[in-house]
Design a protein around this motif. Sequence first.
Motif, PDB file in Angstrom:
ATOM      1  N   ASP A 315       0.930  -1.213  -0.025  1.00 42.12           N
ATOM      2  CA  ASP A 315       0.096   0.034   0.115  1.00 42.12           C
ATOM      3  C   ASP A 315       0.837   1.348  -0.108  1.00 42.12           C
ATOM      4  OD1 ASP A 315      -2.374  -1.658   0.010  1.00 42.12           O
ATOM      5  OD2 ASP A 315      -2.479  -1.393   2.168  1.00 42.12           O
ATOM      6  N   SER A 316       2.216   1.256   0.486  1.00 42.28           N
ATOM      7  CA  SER A 316       3.005   2.511   0.617  1.00 42.28           C
ATOM      8  C   SER A 316       3.511   2.663  -0.713  1.00 42.28           C
ATOM      9  CB  SER A 316       3.799   2.236   1.774  1.00 42.28           C
ATOM     10  OG  SER A 316       4.748   1.030   1.553  1.00 42.28           O
ATOM     11  N   ALA A 317       3.865   3.936  -1.096  1.00 42.50           N
ATOM     12  CA  ALA A 317       4.384   4.232  -2.586  1.00 42.50           C
ATOM     13  C   ALA A 317       6.031   3.839  -2.440  1.00 42.50           C
ATOM     14  CB  ALA A 317       4.113   5.823  -2.703  1.00 42.50           C
ATOM     15  N   VAL A 318       6.664   3.490  -3.346  1.00 43.53           N
ATOM     16  CA  VAL A 318       8.020   3.605  -3.291  1.00 43.53           C
ATOM     17  C   VAL A 318       8.739   4.737  -3.991  1.00 43.53           C
ATOM     18  CG1 VAL A 318       9.697   2.070  -4.529  1.00 43.53           C
ATOM     19  CG2 VAL A 318       7.897   1.040  -3.932  1.00 43.53           C
ATOM     20  N   THR A 319       9.753   5.183  -3.089  1.00 39.30           N
ATOM     21  CA  THR A 319      10.345   6.519  -3.457  1.00 39.30           C
ATOM     22  C   THR A 319      11.635   6.620  -3.720  1.00 39.30           C
ATOM     23  OG1 THR A 319      10.482   6.472  -0.886  1.00 39.30           O
ATOM     24  CG2 THR A 319       8.639   7.627  -1.710  1.00 39.30           C
ATOM     25  N   ALA A 320      12.278   5.327  -3.454  1.00 32.69           N
ATOM     26  CA  ALA A 320      13.888   5.417  -3.813  1.00 32.69           C
ATOM     27  C   ALA A 320      14.290   4.254  -3.836  1.00 32.69           C
ATOM     28  CB  ALA A 320      14.593   6.362  -2.610  1.00 32.69           C
ATOM     29  N   ILE A 321      15.357   3.807  -4.718  1.00 33.82           N
ATOM     30  CA  ILE A 321      16.148   2.589  -4.951  1.00 33.82           C
ATOM     31  C   ILE A 321      17.733   2.673  -5.097  1.00 33.82           C
ATOM     32  CG2 ILE A 321      16.319   0.411  -6.210  1.00 33.82           C
ATOM     33  CD1 ILE A 321      13.645   1.189  -7.534  1.00 33.82           C
ATOM     34  N   ALA A 322      18.266   2.005  -4.231  1.00 26.71           N
ATOM     35  CA  ALA A 322      19.861   2.005  -4.267  1.00 26.71           C
ATOM     36  C   ALA A 322      20.248   0.799  -4.362  1.00 26.71           C
ATOM     37  CB  ALA A 322      20.455   2.982  -3.205  1.00 26.71           C
ATOM     38  N   VAL A 323      21.582   0.668  -4.795  1.00 29.21           N
ATOM     39  CA  VAL A 323      22.292  -0.892  -5.073  1.00 29.21           C
ATOM     40  C   VAL A 323      23.600  -0.895  -4.594  1.00 29.21           C
ATOM     41  CG1 VAL A 323      22.590  -2.742  -6.733  1.00 29.21           C
ATOM     42  CG2 VAL A 323      20.565  -1.161  -7.227  1.00 29.21           C
ATOM     43  N   ALA A 324      23.831  -1.822  -3.785  1.00 34.02           N
ATOM     44  CA  ALA A 324      25.094  -2.453  -3.304  1.00 34.02           C
ATOM     45  C   ALA A 324      25.466  -3.397  -4.425  1.00 34.02           C
ATOM     46  CB  ALA A 324      25.335  -2.634  -1.941  1.00 34.02           C
ATOM     47  N   VAL A 325      26.501  -2.870  -5.261  1.00 33.78           N
ATOM     48  CA  VAL A 325      26.623  -3.740  -6.542  1.00 33.78           C
ATOM     49  C   VAL A 325      27.614  -4.968  -6.172  1.00 33.78           C
ATOM     50  CG1 VAL A 325      27.909  -3.764  -8.771  1.00 33.78           C
ATOM     51  CG2 VAL A 325      26.240  -1.902  -8.111  1.00 33.78           C
ATOM     52  N   GLU A 326      28.541  -4.760  -5.346  1.00 29.37           N
ATOM     53  CA  GLU A 326      29.605  -6.046  -5.100  1.00 29.37           C
ATOM     54  C   GLU A 326      28.826  -6.907  -4.369  1.00 29.37           C
ATOM     55  OE1 GLU A 326      32.906  -4.178  -2.926  1.00 29.37           O
ATOM     56  OE2 GLU A 326      33.638  -3.160  -4.657  1.00 29.37           O
ATOM     57  N   ALA A 327      27.828  -6.479  -3.166  1.00 21.27           N
ATOM     58  CA  ALA A 327      27.328  -7.383  -2.458  1.00 21.27           C
ATOM     59  C   ALA A 327      25.900  -7.909  -3.336  1.00 21.27           C
ATOM     60  CB  ALA A 327      26.759  -6.764  -1.191  1.00 21.27           C
ATOM     61  N   ARG A 328      25.477  -7.328  -4.401  1.00 24.92           N
ATOM     62  CA  ARG A 328      24.520  -7.813  -4.900  1.00 24.92           C
ATOM     63  C   ARG A 328      22.958  -7.555  -4.121  1.00 24.92           C
ATOM     64  NH1 ARG A 328      25.602 -10.875  -9.745  1.00 24.92           N
ATOM     65  NH2 ARG A 328      23.665 -11.885  -9.434  1.00 24.92           N
ATOM     66  N   VAL A 329      23.064  -6.548  -3.620  1.00 22.05           N
ATOM     67  CA  VAL A 329      21.960  -6.135  -2.671  1.00 22.05           C
ATOM     68  C   VAL A 329      21.016  -4.832  -3.081  1.00 22.05           C
ATOM     69  CG1 VAL A 329      21.159  -5.401  -0.335  1.00 22.05           C
ATOM     70  CG2 VAL A 329      23.254  -7.339  -0.760  1.00 22.05           C
ATOM     71  N   VAL A 330      19.663  -4.931  -3.165  1.00 21.59           N
ATOM     72  CA  VAL A 330      19.122  -3.697  -3.778  1.00 21.59           C
ATOM     73  C   VAL A 330      18.305  -3.391  -2.397  1.00 21.59           C
ATOM     74  CG1 VAL A 330      17.082  -3.052  -4.959  1.00 21.59           C
ATOM     75  CG2 VAL A 330      18.999  -4.549  -5.958  1.00 21.59           C
ATOM     76  N   TYR A 331      18.382  -2.069  -2.243  1.00 17.44           N
ATOM     77  CA  TYR A 331      17.333  -1.256  -1.062  1.00 17.44           C
ATOM     78  C   TYR A 331      16.285  -0.443  -1.507  1.00 17.44           C
ATOM     79  CZ  TYR A 331      21.509  -2.553   1.942  1.00 17.44           C
ATOM     80  OH  TYR A 331      22.525  -3.337   2.296  1.00 17.44           O
ATOM     81  N   VAL A 332      15.085  -0.810  -1.073  1.00 20.82           N
ATOM     82  CA  VAL A 332      14.131   0.133  -1.556  1.00 20.82           C
ATOM     83  C   VAL A 332      13.503   0.894  -0.640  1.00 20.82           C
ATOM     84  CG1 VAL A 332      11.644  -0.223  -2.398  1.00 20.82           C
ATOM     85  CG2 VAL A 332      13.560  -1.621  -3.272  1.00 20.82           C
ATOM     86  N   GLY A 333      13.396   2.165  -0.416  1.00 20.58           N
ATOM     87  CA  GLY A 333      12.655   3.128   0.304  1.00 20.58           C
ATOM     88  C   GLY A 333      11.393   3.251   0.016  1.00 20.58           C
ATOM     89  N   SER A 334      10.407   3.508   1.068  1.00 23.43           N
ATOM     90  CA  SER A 334       8.800   3.618   0.790  1.00 23.43           C
ATOM     91  C   SER A 334       8.467   4.746   1.762  1.00 23.43           C
ATOM     92  CB  SER A 334       8.053   2.061   0.838  1.00 23.43           C
ATOM     93  OG  SER A 334       8.511   1.783   2.231  1.00 23.43           O
ATOM     94  N   SER A 335       7.016   4.986   1.350  1.00 22.00           N
ATOM     95  CA  SER A 335       6.691   6.203   2.054  1.00 22.00           C
ATOM     96  C   SER A 335       6.271   5.974   3.491  1.00 22.00           C
ATOM     97  CB  SER A 335       5.243   6.562   1.422  1.00 22.00           C
ATOM     98  OG  SER A 335       4.237   5.446   1.256  1.00 22.00           O
ATOM     99  N   ASP A 336       6.210   4.481   4.046  1.00 24.78           N
ATOM    100  CA  ASP A 336       5.936   4.044   5.268  1.00 24.78           C
ATOM    101  C   ASP A 336       6.888   4.177   6.366  1.00 24.78           C
ATOM    102  OD1 ASP A 336       7.181   1.955   4.313  1.00 24.78           O
ATOM    103  OD2 ASP A 336       6.038   0.333   5.103  1.00 24.78           O
ATOM    104  N   GLY A 337       8.218   4.703   5.669  1.00 23.65           N
ATOM    105  CA  GLY A 337       9.511   4.786   6.468  1.00 23.65           C
ATOM    106  C   GLY A 337      10.334   3.852   6.494  1.00 23.65           C
ATOM    107  N   ALA A 338       9.863   2.758   5.888  1.00 23.70           N
ATOM    108  CA  ALA A 338      10.781   1.424   5.868  1.00 23.70           C
ATOM    109  C   ALA A 338      11.819   1.521   4.621  1.00 23.70           C
ATOM    110  CB  ALA A 338       9.841   0.265   5.849  1.00 23.70           C
ATOM    111  N   VAL A 339      12.975   0.467   4.816  1.00 22.85           N
ATOM    112  CA  VAL A 339      13.850   0.432   3.706  1.00 22.85           C
ATOM    113  C   VAL A 339      13.995  -0.838   3.889  1.00 22.85           C
ATOM    114  CG1 VAL A 339      16.274   0.661   2.990  1.00 22.85           C
ATOM    115  CG2 VAL A 339      15.263   2.573   4.381  1.00 22.85           C
ATOM    116  N   SER A 340      13.538  -1.779   2.711  1.00 27.00           N
ATOM    117  CA  SER A 340      13.364  -2.987   2.573  1.00 27.00           C
ATOM    118  C   SER A 340      14.439  -3.440   1.581  1.00 27.00           C
ATOM    119  CB  SER A 340      11.906  -3.579   1.881  1.00 27.00           C
ATOM    120  OG  SER A 340      11.043  -2.947   2.481  1.00 27.00           O
TER     121      SER A 340
END
Length: 492
Positions: A315-340
């Motif tokens: 339900d919460s909007a996605v607001t930002a995406i960032a990538v740790a290339v070496e670790a192959r990890v993707v981070y997603v920020g959302s309007s509910d204050g979480a970083v998945s």
Amino acid sequence: MGNHKKLLQFLRPDPAVATAPAKSSSTTSDDDDYSYTPATPTTSASASTAASPYAASPWTQLPGLGGSGAAEDAATTNKQRTGLLGSLVKEGGGHVYSLAAAGDLLYTGTDSRNVRVWRDRRELGGFRSGSGLVKAIVVAADGRIHTGHQDGKVRVWRRASSEKGDDPTGAVQHRRVGSLPRFRDVLRSSLRPSQYVQTRRRHSGLWMRHFDAVSSLSLDAAAGLIYSTSWDRTFKVWRVSDSKCLESVYAHADAVNAVAAVGFDALVLTGSADGTVKVWRRGAKTKAGNNSKKKGRRDDGDTWHTMERVLREGDSAVTAIAVAVEARVVYVGSSDGAVSHWQWRRGAAPGAAPRNGGSLRGHKMAVLCLAVAGRVVVSGSADRTINVWRREEGADHARLAVLTGHTGPVKCVAMDEEEVDAAAPRRWVVYSGSLDGSVKVWRVSDSDGGGGLTTSATTTPARYSWKGSSPSPLRSWTPYAAAPEPRHMGAA
């Protein structure tokens, strides 16, 4: 970045600056709002602007950058591993929506339609677009600067050669060298009815144009491509070498807020206000794609993106995406204050599902921006704070610090590694731009020692850990075959 030492010169005191108390200025400062709890006490001296040529600049130096000498500054630097280094405020400069560090230069974009260029505590000039606030900035390897604007255009700039050569005090001139899409492509396509698509009710436009604000830009340097997303619900693919639009994809049911070329496995992620994050895989066009009127005709050699899975739906909007290339990890920020975050396993079969690592929850309001460097993750929020996290083994993360001091939402962040001795802990310089009109410069360390900035002087950095097996509000991954096929348009 390429030249860390030059970029960090503005963090060191000017030898010509006296240590007398600073004169009053009409520019307001909010640096007294932050609380800093170092491991050992540090001191800083206020600088007088009267004895420095920097006084002529409209940029005002605020507490944190002063010092009585190189020796004292070096001692302070060693003690202060995490903390505020300084703040630059341009009176009447507008809200800061975007920034990018490139070598020894820092570019900041505002709602005053200006992109300002500064180095070594000096404003070196800037360039102004005809319309549209600057919502995104990326700098290509060849030195071209791409800016995304509220008016739906992506403009291209290049630094002009200077007669002064590498003089650090000389003005830096930039000139506009084009825009996306190219004028000749627009002129040629405008005469062909097949190149038009429906943009909104009873309106149509060229498929290669964004008809709403450009919200995000991402550069895939290895592939030579730039991705742009827009509130018009599409993302577009551009070739850096000739600024040609290769593809347009109607990707989401609502505004697309973020895009990231992840840097591995030819994957691209898009995040939208509809609450979804979609994973796209870049490949060559197919014969079926050429013959489909729905997708449009394509030239040989064009890229073709297919949706591989829906990574997140909520339900919460996605607001930002960032990538740790070496670790192959993707981070997603959302309007509910979480970083998945999710991790793609090395050596996994193409199309294999990533592992869901859970969510980092440290903000009280929406996450607006993300940046990743090494093991450090930085998130800026509408609650006016910046959280600093360190990635541990597996899916664990530790919150190292909470940086406070902005009086408005933190809209953009960027990171650059600081050069230190090999035996010293890795340190990073974080740049944060806010709707309060300021750009703040911080130093963070990926070690636990050295103290940190927290929301309270008595608060200790907290540790947060989420395992991949933890319950998650995020939906299970949806295979591409089960999802509706997105509408494509390709180069004719």
